[in-house]
Structures are given as structure tokens and as C-alpha cells.
Design a protein around this motif. Structure first.
Motif, short mmCIF file in Angstrom:
data_model
loop_
_atom_site.label_atom_id
_atom_site.label_comp_id
_atom_site.label_asym_id
_atom_site.label_seq_id
_atom_site.Cartn_x
_atom_site.Cartn_y
_atom_site.Cartn_z
N MET A 4 0.84 -1.20 0.00
CA MET A 4 0.00 0.00 0.00
C MET A 4 0.88 1.26 0.00
SD MET A 4 -2.97 1.21 2.65
CE MET A 4 -3.71 -0.38 2.90
N LEU A 5 0.48 2.26 -0.78
CA LEU A 5 1.29 3.47 -0.85
C LEU A 5 1.00 4.37 0.36
CD1 LEU A 5 0.69 4.20 -4.64
CD2 LEU A 5 2.88 3.56 -3.60
N MET A 6 2.03 5.07 0.80
CA MET A 6 1.86 6.00 1.93
C MET A 6 2.09 7.41 1.39
SD MET A 6 1.05 4.63 4.76
CE MET A 6 0.61 2.93 5.04
N PHE A 7 1.04 8.21 1.39
CA PHE A 7 1.14 9.57 0.87
C PHE A 7 1.43 10.49 2.05
CE2 PHE A 7 -2.07 7.39 -1.86
CZ PHE A 7 -1.20 7.13 -2.90
N ASN A 8 2.72 10.85 2.18
CA ASN A 8 3.13 11.66 3.32
C ASN A 8 3.35 13.11 2.91
OD1 ASN A 8 3.05 9.45 5.05
ND2 ASN A 8 5.13 8.82 4.49
N ASN A 9 3.53 13.94 3.92
CA ASN A 9 3.79 15.36 3.65
C ASN A 9 5.28 15.61 3.51
OD1 ASN A 9 1.12 16.13 3.72
ND2 ASN A 9 1.12 16.47 5.94
N VAL A 31 -8.05 -0.21 -1.94
CA VAL A 31 -7.51 0.96 -1.24
C VAL A 31 -6.08 1.18 -1.76
CG1 VAL A 31 -6.89 1.95 1.01
CG2 VAL A 31 -8.94 0.52 0.79
N ILE A 32 -5.89 2.30 -2.44
CA ILE A 32 -4.63 2.57 -3.14
C ILE A 32 -3.52 2.87 -2.14
CG2 ILE A 32 -3.51 4.14 -4.79
CD1 ILE A 32 -6.56 4.71 -5.65
N GLY A 33 -3.89 3.58 -1.11
CA GLY A 33 -2.90 3.97 -0.12
C GLY A 33 -3.55 4.72 1.01
N GLU A 34 -2.70 5.24 1.86
CA GLU A 34 -3.20 6.04 2.98
C GLU A 34 -2.52 7.39 2.94
OE1 GLU A 34 -2.69 4.14 6.70
OE2 GLU A 34 -4.55 3.00 6.49
N ALA A 35 -3.33 8.43 3.09
CA ALA A 35 -2.77 9.78 3.08
C ALA A 35 -2.76 10.35 4.48
CB ALA A 35 -3.62 10.67 2.17
N VAL A 36 -1.69 11.06 4.79
CA VAL A 36 -1.66 11.74 6.09
C VAL A 36 -2.70 12.85 6.05
CG1 VAL A 36 0.71 11.38 6.84
CG2 VAL A 36 0.21 13.22 5.26
N ARG A 37 -3.25 13.14 7.21
CA ARG A 37 -4.15 14.28 7.31
C ARG A 37 -3.37 15.40 7.99
NH1 ARG A 37 -9.06 12.71 10.33
NH2 ARG A 37 -9.05 10.76 9.16
#
Ligand code: NAD
Length: 474
Positions: A1-6, A30-36
């Protein structure tokens, strides 16, 4: 899973809450998880961008060119993979996603060239012996607030600005990939920062921060007005550029080539699932060709394949998410209540995987007063408005609060020329789909669709730079 970080000050930051990035073609994917991201992270990104501005704004054109060109080369080399990510998270078809990724690469190549081409002027003064020079300089920290349907275009860096970009939280992946490429291409720390997060938190933080000199916003009219009010209220005031919605007309005249007209209409109204600010949602058709056109367009629509955006042969992918689907269905109900006739489509579709599939919908017997002809739906829903002649078509086309793009299908030079002159829109197309645009010329609209200087092409300098006039007595 990709991790979309800042990315803040050259560091990838993974801390904080996360949201799933879900494929609208298959909600099990679920493509990945993005930080909020938080307000504090947005503030940190602005501080890093501010600190990086003096050196970046004075970097030689060669340094800026090399980095942007390197990024362009990587985007173009990886366009299939990047296009796939865009299609997977946003729902546009694979050819559309790959096309958009390639276009992003070309935009970066263009703006790499602009670093070398940026010129000033030198004039003789009206006073004896004095030289006058006019130069352009970067603005400082620029906040980019972008929507979910067109997330990857950043010309700001070429002109020496430093950037904090906040993509829509629904589709962070493509912007994340682009930022990663630029970072690895050698941008100094702090020059480009990515803060993924809610508009009401991260977006608002950028709007309120006194060190953000300018905001480039692309999104809805409602949010655009909030952005404008915040930029004016800010001390010092921020420069701002708004690219917002559309209710774009495509006029079909009796003398049009029917095949051309049907292709233009199908493409402009329904491709990319109608989720383009430039989509033609009003098809204004003169009475002599009206019935033939509706019959031919209906036949064309019935042959389109609506399916998983990543499947070969899919013409139209899903709607981006449940709330956009709800909005489309709401307008389908409104159109029927208003007395328009649903000539084709509008059915919710089931496909192999669970996704937000909607059959393209064509309303006829629409008047330009109906809500479906006045309000942006932003889905695969188009309204056919029958008119008597060219004069009525032009008045109807312009009778809207918007002014992004407008098109006409005709074989008459006279009408084509008149329409180009009198259509109240920033972009006008003759015998072409109205949603397709080149990357090296200005993009943008007028009236309620846009505010401020144009994006793209050399005109982008009008927004991303400020002018200095210097006087010298040698
Ligand atoms: P949106 O207005 O909901 O969101 C756009 C961006 O603004 C997002 O990043 C969002 O998080 C942020 N935002 C939301 N509330 C905010 C706030 N209070 N303060 C600061 N930022 C905030 O738009 P959307 O639904 O993501 O995109 C679709 C809209 O964008 C359509 O209306 C479409 O026509 C328009 N659009 C216009 C163009 C153009 O160039 N004219 C291009 C693409 C899309």
C-alpha cells in the motif's frame, strides 16, 4: 500500500491521522493512505518556504532549468505508471490519465524553458541621462490549493517562488508522486512543500498565514469566493488567482458536419465522466439539425463502454465518489421535475467491482432557465437546448454566470468568426471538443469562472511574478 506523506523542508513526515485513498472504480481497492496534515504542519511548511525563498529566487536560470527539466524527463519516462495512479485514484480512463501525466511532463519542460526566456525591458527615461529598467521577480511563498480532478500542474517554481501545495484530500496520490519527483530532481529543501489535508484546516491555514504572498486556487465557485475574501482580509493582502466552475456551451448549427458535432459533444460533455471544469454541459442546437443530432448522439452514447477506468476499452470511468454521485442523481431528479425529457441514460450501473458507475445522461426539451442549464453539475449529464438560429444560439450561450470555455460546430466561416469574437468565454473552440486544450497557451476563463491572470503559457508570469521598475543615473 502506498503512503502519501507530507514533505516539509525536505523531510517526509508520516506522523498524524491518516485517510484511505479509495479507487472509485472498485471501492475494495484501497490505493494507499494519506496523512491528514494539520494547521501546525501547514505553518511549518510556510516557514520553510519563506526561509528557502531568498536563495531560490536568486538561483541562476540554469539551476532552475536543470531541476525542472530533470523532473519533466522523469514524468515523461514514467507517464504510463503515473497515469495509471491518476486513473486509479480519480476514475478517468487510462488513456486520459496517461495523457494528463504526459501533459504534466510537457508543462514542466515548457516552464523549464521559461526560466531561460524570462526577460525584462530597458527604456530611455523621459528625463535626460536616466535609464529605466523593468524586471520581473518572484512573489515569495505561493500557496497552491488544487481540486481532485486536475491535480498536477505547478508553474510557480520557474519564476523563483517557493511553494506550499495542498491537493484535494480525495486524490492526493498524483500530487504526492509529482512532489517526490521534483524533490529528487534536486529542489533545495523548503522550495516545494506538500501538505495533504482538509481544506478547512490546511487550506485555511495557508489563507490566513501572513507570510503567504499569493494563492493560486482551482476548485468550486463557493470555495473560490471564500479564498478571495480571505486573501483580501489578510494583512498584507494576498495576490490571488481563481479557476472555478463552468456551465460551458457547445453550439451546433444546422450547417455543422453531423459526425464532427456528435464527436465534439460526446467528448466535451461526457469524457472524463463530465468531471472537467471545461466540460460542455449545455448543447445549444438549432432547430434544423436538432432531431438528427439528438438521434445520432444518443446512438453514440449507447455504444460507449462505462466500466473500470483501468480496463482496456473503457470509454467512461466512474464518478469520483459517493457525494459527487449523489449530486449527479440529485440533478437528474431536478431535471425531470423541471419538465426536461431524459432522452438517454442516467441509470446507476453495476459492474464487476463495486464502484460509482453512472450511465451518461442526456436531457432534451431543456430551457436555459432550468437549474440543469444554469448550475454546474460536474458529472456525465448534458442538456440539449433547442434554438431557432445562430443569433439565438449566441445569446443563449452567453446567458450564464460562467465564462470558461465555449464551442461551436459549423461549416460557416461567418458564424465561426462571429462566435470567436462574441462568445463570453476565456477559451473558444471551433469544430473541436471544448474540453481539450494545449499546454503552452493561456488557460482560464472570465465572468464567474475565473479571477485574476491566466494560467499556463508565458501569461503565467503575470500571476507568479511582480514587476519592478528601476531608475539609474549612470
Ligand atoms: P473544492 O472547491 O471543493 O475544493 C478545491 C480545493 O479547495 C481542495 O483542495 C479543497 O480541500 C480546498 N478547500 C475546500 N474548502 C476550503 C477552505 N475553506 N479553505 C481553503 N481551501 C479549501 O472543489 P473540488 O470539488 O475539489 O473540485 C471540483 C471543482 O473544481 C469544480 O467546480 C470544477 O469546475 C472546478 N475546477 C476548475 C478548474 C479550472 O481551471 N477552472 C479546473 C479543475 C476544476
Amino acid at each position: 500500500m502506498l503512503m502519501f506523506n507530507n514533505l516539509i523542508d525536505g523531510e517526509w513526515m508520516s506522523d498524524g491521522a491518516r485517510s484511505p485513498n479509495v479507487n472509485p472504480s472498485d471501492t475494495n481497492d484501497v490505493i494507499g493512505e494519506a496523512v491528514r496534515g494539520t494547521r501546525a504542519q501547514a505553518d511549518g511548511a510556510v516557514a520553510a518556504a519563506k526561509a528557502a525563498f531568498p536563495a531560490w529566487s536568486r538561483a541562476t536560470p540554469q539551476i532552475r532549468y536543470d531541476i525542472l527539466k530533470k523532473a519533466s524527463d522523469e514524468i515523461l519516462t514514467r507517464k504510463d505508471e503515473l497515469g495509471r495512479l491518476l486513473s486509479r485514484e480519480e476514475g478517468k480512463t487510462l488513456p486520459e490519465g496517461v495523457g494528463e501525466a504526459a501533459r504534466a511532463g510537457q508543462i514542466f519542460a515548457f516552464f523549464a524553458g521559461e526560466c531561460l526566456r524570462m526577460a525584462g525591458e530597458k527604456l530611455a527615461s523621459v528625463r535626460p541621462g536616466i535609464d529605466v529598467e523593468i524586471t520581473r521577480e518572484g512573489l515569495g511563498v505561493v500557496g497552491l490549493i488544487t481540486p481532485w480532478n486536475f491535480p498536477i500542474a505547478i508553474p510557480a517554481l520557474a519564476y523563483g517562488n517557493t511553494v506550499v501545495v495542498k491537493p484535494a484530500d480525495l486524490v492526493p496520490g498524483s500530487t504526492w508522486a509529482l512532489v517526490d519527483i521534483l524533490h529528487r530532481a534536486g529542489l533545495p529543501n523548503g522550495v516545494l512543500n506538500l501538505v495533504i489535508g482538509r481544506g478547512s484546516e490546511v487550506g485555511a491555514a495557508l489563507l490566513e498565514h501572513p507570510d503567504v504572498a499569493a494563492i493560486s486556487f482551482t476548485g468550486s465557485v463557493a470555495t473560490g469566493h471564500k479564498v478571495a475574501a480571505a486573501c483580501v482580509a489578510s494583512r498584507p493582502m494576498k495576490k490571488f488567482q481563481l479557476e472555478m466552475g463552468g456551465k460551458n456551451p457547445l453550439v451546433i448549427l444546422d450547417d455543422a458536419d453531423l459526425k464532427v458535432a456528435v464527436e465534439c459533444a460526446a467528448n466535451s460533455a461526457f469524457f472524463s465522466t463530465g468531471q472537467r471544469c471545461t466540460a460542455a454541459s449545455r448543447l445549444i442546437v438549432t432547430k434544423g439539425i436538432h432531431d438528427k443530432f439528438v438521434a445520432a448522439l444518443t446512438e453514440r452514447l449507447s455504444g460507449l463502454k462505462i466500466d473500470d477506468a483501468l480496463k482496456a476499452g473503457t470509454d467512461i470511468g466512474p464518478v469520483v465518489d459517493q457525494s459527487q454521485l449523489d449530486q449527479d442523481l440529485k440533478y437528474l431528479a431536478i431535471g425531470k421535475e423541471e419538465g426536461a425529457k431524459l432522452a438517454f441514460g442516467g441509470e446507476r450501473l453495476k459492474r464487476e467491482a463495486p464502484g460509482f458507475y453512472l450511465q451518461p445522461a442526456l436531457f432534451t426539451d431543456v430551457t436555459n432557465k432550468m437549474r440543469i442549464a444554469r448550475e454546474e453539475i460536474f458529472g456525465p449529464v448534458a442538456a440539449v437546448i433547442r434554438v431557432n438560429d445562430y443569433a439565438e444560439a449566441l445569446v443563449t450561450a452567453n446567458d450564464t454566470e460562467f465564462g470558461l470555455s465555449a464551442g461551436i460546430c459549423t461549416t460557416s466561416l461567418k458564424y465561426a468568426s462571429d462566435f470567436k469574437r462574441n462568445a463570453e468565454a476565456g477559451m473558444v473552440m471551433v469544430n473541436l471538443p471544448i474540453a481539450g486544450v494545449d499546454y503552452h497557451v493561456p488557460f482560464g476563463g472570465r465572468k464567474g469562472s475565473s479571477f485574476g491572470p491566466r494560467e499556463q503559457g508565458k501569461y503565467a508570469a503575470e500571476f507568479y511574478t511582480t514587476v519592478k521598475t528601476a531608475y539609474t543615473m549612470p
